[in-house]
Write an enzyme that holds these catalytic residues in place. Structure first.
Site, short mmCIF file in Angstrom:
data_model
loop_
_atom_site.label_atom_id
_atom_site.label_comp_id
_atom_site.label_asym_id
_atom_site.label_seq_id
_atom_site.Cartn_x
_atom_site.Cartn_y
_atom_site.Cartn_z
N HIS A 147 0.82 -1.23 0.00
CA HIS A 147 0.00 0.00 0.00
C HIS A 147 0.85 1.27 0.00
O HIS A 147 0.31 2.37 -0.13
CB HIS A 147 -0.94 0.02 1.21
CG HIS A 147 -1.93 -1.09 1.21
ND1 HIS A 147 -2.79 -1.31 0.16
CD2 HIS A 147 -2.21 -2.07 2.14
CE1 HIS A 147 -3.55 -2.37 0.43
NE2 HIS A 147 -3.21 -2.85 1.61
N ASP A 169 -2.59 -10.82 -2.43
CA ASP A 169 -3.17 -10.33 -1.18
C ASP A 169 -4.65 -9.99 -1.44
O ASP A 169 -5.03 -9.65 -2.56
CB ASP A 169 -2.41 -9.07 -0.74
CG ASP A 169 -2.83 -8.61 0.65
OD1 ASP A 169 -2.24 -9.11 1.63
OD2 ASP A 169 -3.75 -7.77 0.77
N ASP A 201 -4.50 -12.58 3.50
CA ASP A 201 -5.74 -12.12 4.14
C ASP A 201 -6.97 -12.37 3.28
O ASP A 201 -8.08 -11.98 3.66
CB ASP A 201 -5.64 -10.66 4.58
CG ASP A 201 -5.15 -9.75 3.47
OD1 ASP A 201 -5.21 -10.14 2.29
OD2 ASP A 201 -4.68 -8.63 3.80
N HIS A 232 -6.21 -7.44 -0.61
CA HIS A 232 -6.40 -6.01 -0.88
C HIS A 232 -5.64 -5.61 -2.15
O HIS A 232 -4.62 -6.23 -2.48
CB HIS A 232 -5.84 -5.16 0.27
CG HIS A 232 -6.50 -5.40 1.59
ND1 HIS A 232 -5.99 -6.29 2.52
CD2 HIS A 232 -7.62 -4.88 2.13
CE1 HIS A 232 -6.79 -6.30 3.60
NE2 HIS A 232 -7.79 -5.46 3.39
ZN LIG Z 1 -4.15 -7.21 2.58
#
Ligand SMILES: [Zn+2]
Length: 282
Positions: A107, A145, A224, A147
């Site tokens: 991120h 991931d 995740d 996200h």
């Molecule tokens: Zn994540």
């Protein structure tokens, strides 16, 4: 198992009360050690390594612990933790290993929060980007991931050497990655879509690029998307085996860098499933 695990206990020294806490990695390391994996200790990334990806002002602010947001606190000495994690990614790139260092990175954009996200999502430096720039070869980044890696997209958008593929839950933090943009191919998926859908979309994603163009495959390996975790796509240990097979079949120089995954036991087991299948893909 020939894939080496990159880890230093030093990465357990901050953030005890945060969801991105040391327990997740400590437990994963214990599981992988018990399974007989060989471990290597990373060195911190140099400032030159960091500056290939991040602006000098941002690196300075991390150094002075001046960067703070509700998800991503300005811990004491976070610069040292973050550059050791970046060094873990570089070592993984050099030896074809799997870095399980923290903090995660995908991120983090050039100057911190990327593409309008309101926080840096537990990330300080973009580890995988730093490793990819270190190798400086034509690279396919595969981000599994749960996200979207908004930082990675921001850093590589328009870079002719790199293609970025991300499968992620949508809607969810950071809210980006809804459509393909140039060399960044985004595959948003509904919450808890499950194995079958994920598998099919991953095949579609990989078949949409000319793999022969790349010398390296760099995997942003977050866990995740596992059922019950922060960005669940309903995946299981078996799913990570399937993903590992697909990565192994690409037949490229490959390395892995841990992103999310907040239940250490699952992270350890999923890493093992991924590596075993990656090493024996047929
Ligand atoms: Zn994540």
């Amino acid at each position: 198992m020939k894939t080496k695990i990159i880890f230093s206990e030093k990465c357990l020294g901050y953030g005890q009360y945060h969801i991105e806490g040391p327990e997740r990695v400590k437990k994963a390391a214990e599981i992988l050690k018990k399974l007989g994996y060989e471990f290597l200790e990373p060195e911190p990334a140099s400032e030159d390594d960091l500056l290939r990806v991040h602006d000098v002002d941002y690196v300075w602010n991390v150094k002075k612990s001046l960067v703070d947001d509700p998800d991503t606190p300005a811990y004491d000495n976070i610069f040292e933790f973050a550059r050791l994690s970046a060094g873990g990614a570089i070592l993984a790139a050099k030896v074809g290993g799997f870095s399980i260092m923290r903090p995660p990175g995908h991120h983090a954009g050039r100057n911190g929060a990327a593409l309008g996200a309101y926080t840096r999502g537990f990330c300080y430096f973009n580890n995988i980007a730093i490793a990819v720039k270190y190798l400086d070869k034509p690279t396919l980044i595969l981000d599994i991931d749960g996200h979207h890696g908004n930082g990675t997209q921001e850093i590589f958008l328009g870079d002719e050497k790199v293609t970025y593929i991300s499968l992620h839950r949508h809607p969810n933090y950071p809210g980006t990655g809804v459509i393909h943009e140039g060399n960044c191919l985004n595959f948003p998926l509904p919450p808890d879509c499950g194995d079958e859908v994920h598998n099919k979309i991953l095949d579609k994603a990989l078949s949409s690029v000319d793999v022969d163009r790349f010398e390296v495959v760099a995997v942003s390996a977050g866990f995740d998307a596992h059922v019950g975790d922060l960005a669940s796509l309903g995946l299981t240990e078996k799913s990570y085996g399937n993903i590992g097979k697909k990565i192994g079949r690409l037949g490229k120089q490959t390395f892995f860098v841990l992103e999310g995954g907040y239940k250490g036991e699952n992270v350890g087991k999923n890493i093992n499933a991924l590596i075993r299948a990656y090493e024996n893909p047929t």
